[in-house]
Each structure stands twice: as structure tokens, then as C-alpha cells.
Design a protein around this motif. Structure first.
Motif, PDB file in Angstrom:
ATOM      1  N   PHE A   1      -4.396   5.775   6.519  1.00  0.00           N
ATOM      2  CA  PHE A   1      -4.325   5.996   5.078  1.00  0.00           C
ATOM      3  C   PHE A   1      -5.432   6.920   4.560  1.00  0.00           C
ATOM      4  O   PHE A   1      -5.451   7.242   3.376  1.00  0.00           O
TER       5      PHE A   1
ATOM      6  N   TRP B   1       0.831  -1.203   0.000  1.00  0.00           N
ATOM      7  CA  TRP B   1       0.000   0.000   0.000  1.00  0.00           C
ATOM      8  C   TRP B   1       0.867   1.256   0.000  1.00  0.00           C
ATOM      9  O   TRP B   1       0.641   2.198  -0.776  1.00  0.00           O
TER      10      TRP B   1
ATOM     11  N   HIS C   1       7.474   5.903   6.639  1.00  0.00           N
ATOM     12  CA  HIS C   1       6.128   6.458   6.764  1.00  0.00           C
ATOM     13  C   HIS C   1       5.590   6.382   8.193  1.00  0.00           C
ATOM     14  O   HIS C   1       4.415   6.678   8.416  1.00  0.00           O
TER      15      HIS C   1
ATOM     16  N   THR D   1      -8.500   6.220   4.030  1.00  0.00           N
ATOM     17  CA  THR D   1      -9.161   5.456   2.969  1.00  0.00           C
ATOM     18  C   THR D   1     -10.030   4.375   3.600  1.00  0.00           C
ATOM     19  O   THR D   1      -9.544   3.635   4.467  1.00  0.00           O
TER      20      THR D   1
ATOM     21  N   ARG E   1       1.037   4.087  -2.872  1.00  0.00           N
ATOM     22  CA  ARG E   1       0.732   5.480  -2.535  1.00  0.00           C
ATOM     23  C   ARG E   1       1.882   6.391  -2.954  1.00  0.00           C
ATOM     24  O   ARG E   1       1.649   7.473  -3.501  1.00  0.00           O
ATOM     25  N   GLU E   2       3.114   5.957  -2.723  1.00  0.00           N
ATOM     26  CA  GLU E   2       4.274   6.743  -3.144  1.00  0.00           C
ATOM     27  C   GLU E   2       4.292   6.938  -4.665  1.00  0.00           C
ATOM     28  O   GLU E   2       4.731   7.973  -5.164  1.00  0.00           O
TER      29      GLU E   2
ATOM     30  N   THR F   1      -4.062   5.167  -7.028  1.00  0.00           N
ATOM     31  CA  THR F   1      -5.244   5.151  -6.168  1.00  0.00           C
ATOM     32  C   THR F   1      -5.509   3.719  -5.733  1.00  0.00           C
ATOM     33  O   THR F   1      -5.743   2.835  -6.567  1.00  0.00           O
ATOM     34  N   VAL F   2      -5.452   3.484  -4.425  1.00  0.00           N
ATOM     35  CA  VAL F   2      -5.586   2.134  -3.875  1.00  0.00           C
ATOM     36  C   VAL F   2      -7.012   1.912  -3.379  1.00  0.00           C
ATOM     37  O   VAL F   2      -7.574   2.738  -2.661  1.00  0.00           O
TER      38      VAL F   2
END
Length: 227
Positions: free
Chosen positions: A67, A32, A172, A69, A36-37, A41-42
């Protein structure tokens, strides 16, 4: 084979969302973060082995916040298989379970249902499988490659080593779920190495497991006697 970095760049350039089977484990977290990096779009989905375990639900909600999301939460195909095989079920439940004729969808069928429900026909379905994780996974990667066009399946960090995973988590500031402190990985089975730590650290969730699989207690009792 195409590097995972190039694969992610191609998917980002394509501009379409990518499904992600999100187990909450280190590799799916790394997948993930890597997507994202890359600007992908996940669309994450989580498959639960036992409904309503608080430590898992709390962890899933944590990552939704982390996230920013929503994470779809669906039954794992293994749950159906366990029930149909009468795993840890008392005799009086057998007739009810067999009468239910529960389906046993494959991972690919689950992904196809998600694509249809979400209106995302043809999008890729990513996982965090890494070739360096085991000889079997390396052989599978050599045989099939990281992208399986027919299944629209992609191993998004296939060439990462464990150091790369750790670096991404550290970069992160992304924590692992609590059960890594209990058994060193995310919840993944119905045997003593998972059941006994859950019994000790999350007794309410252990009782929830027994609600669904009443004879699982025998696994803990048997191994406890053998210890």
C-alpha cells in the motif's frame, strides 16, 4: 441505512484522513482497498496480540510495501487483558504481573490516543466489520448503524458480502497473509486452532508465544491427547 459506497463518498469529500484498524485479515484488507478506491487517505494501525511474532511482522511489512503506507504497530487491548487474567502464566509470574497494574484500554481509548498523538482530532476510525459476517454483527448494525457519531466509528464496508471482499482482493491482486493457509483467518486467539498450526509452521514464533505465555503448551498437549 446509508450504503457503504455513499459513506465512503462522503468521507472522501470531507477530505480528512481516516484511521483504520488493520488486522491484516480479509475484511480489513477489503476496507483499505475500498477507501483507497474512493480517494480516502488511510491511516492504518495494527494491534498485536503477542509482541515480536515474525510471521506477523513480515506480513505487516509486506502490506506497508503493497500500500506504500506505514502501518502503526501497537499492543492489542486483549494482550493486557490476557496478562492481567494470568492466562497461561506460571505461579511465579503472578506477583510480578499483578504488581505491574497493567492498564486495559478500550478500542475507543486506543483510537483517541492515536488521534491525539497524530494530531488528527475528530477523524473517523474505520473497521472492516460486515453485517453479512454473522447474525450478531447484523443485529449490531441494525441497532447502531454503520456510523456511530459519538464514537467517531465507521464500518466502511458494512454492506459488502464475501463475494465483494473476494472481488476487491482479486481486482487489486492483493494476497491474504500466510496464516490463512494455516487456519483460514488472521491470528486471533490463544487456543489450539491457532497455537498448533503456528507450532508446526513457525516454531520460532511458537517459542516466542511461550516466552510470553509459558503454559500455552498445555493447550496443545491437552488437545493433542484428546484428538
Amino acid at each position: 441505512m446509508t450504503s457503504s459506497e455513499q459513506i465512503r463518498a462522503e468521507l472522501a469529500a470531507d477530505g480528512k484522513p481516516v484511521l483504520l484498524g488493520f488486522s491484516r485479515g480479509k475484511d480489513s484488507l477489503a476496507a483499505w482497498l475500498a477507501m483507497r478506491e474512493a480517494g480516502i487517505t488511510v491511516v492504518p494501525y495494527h494491534l498485536y496480540l503477542v509482541p515480536g511474532l515474525r510471521f506477523i511482522d513480515d506480513s505487516r511489512k509486506f502490506y506497508e510495501d503493497f500500500f506504500q503506507t506505514p502501518i502503526l504497530d501497537l499492543p492489542h487491548p486483549t494482550l493486557y487483558r490476557w496478562l492481567n487474567s494470568l492466562l497461561f502464566q506460571p505461579p511465579e509470574r503472578a506477583a510480578v504481573i499483578e504488581a505491574a497494574q497493567l492498564p486495559e484500554p478500550t478500542y475507543e481509548e486506543m483510537a483517541d490516543m492515536l488521534r491525539e498523538d497524530l494530531g488528527l482530532a475528530g477523524v473517523w476510525n474505520a473497521d472492516g466489520v460486515r453485517a453479512a459476517d454473522s447474525p450478531n454483527r447484523r443485529m449490531a448494525m441494525v441497532t447502531h448503524g454503520p456510523k456511530r457519531e459519538q464514537l467517531r466509528k465507521v464500518s466502511i464496508v458494512w454492506d459488502w458480502r464475501i463475494a465483494d471482499v473476494r472481488d476487491a482482493l482479486k481486482r487489486h491482486n492483493c494476497p491474504l497473509p500466510p496464516e490463512y493457509e494455516w487456519f483460514g483467518r488472521s491470528f486471533d486467539g490463544m487456543d489450539f486452532r491457532f497455537l498448533d498450526p503456528i507450532r508446526q509452521h513457525a516454531p520460532d514464533d511458537y517459542q516466542r508465544i511461550l516466552d510470553w505465555f509459558p503454559l500455552a503448551d498445555l493447550e496443545v498437549f491437552r488437545r493433542g491427547l484428546a484428538a
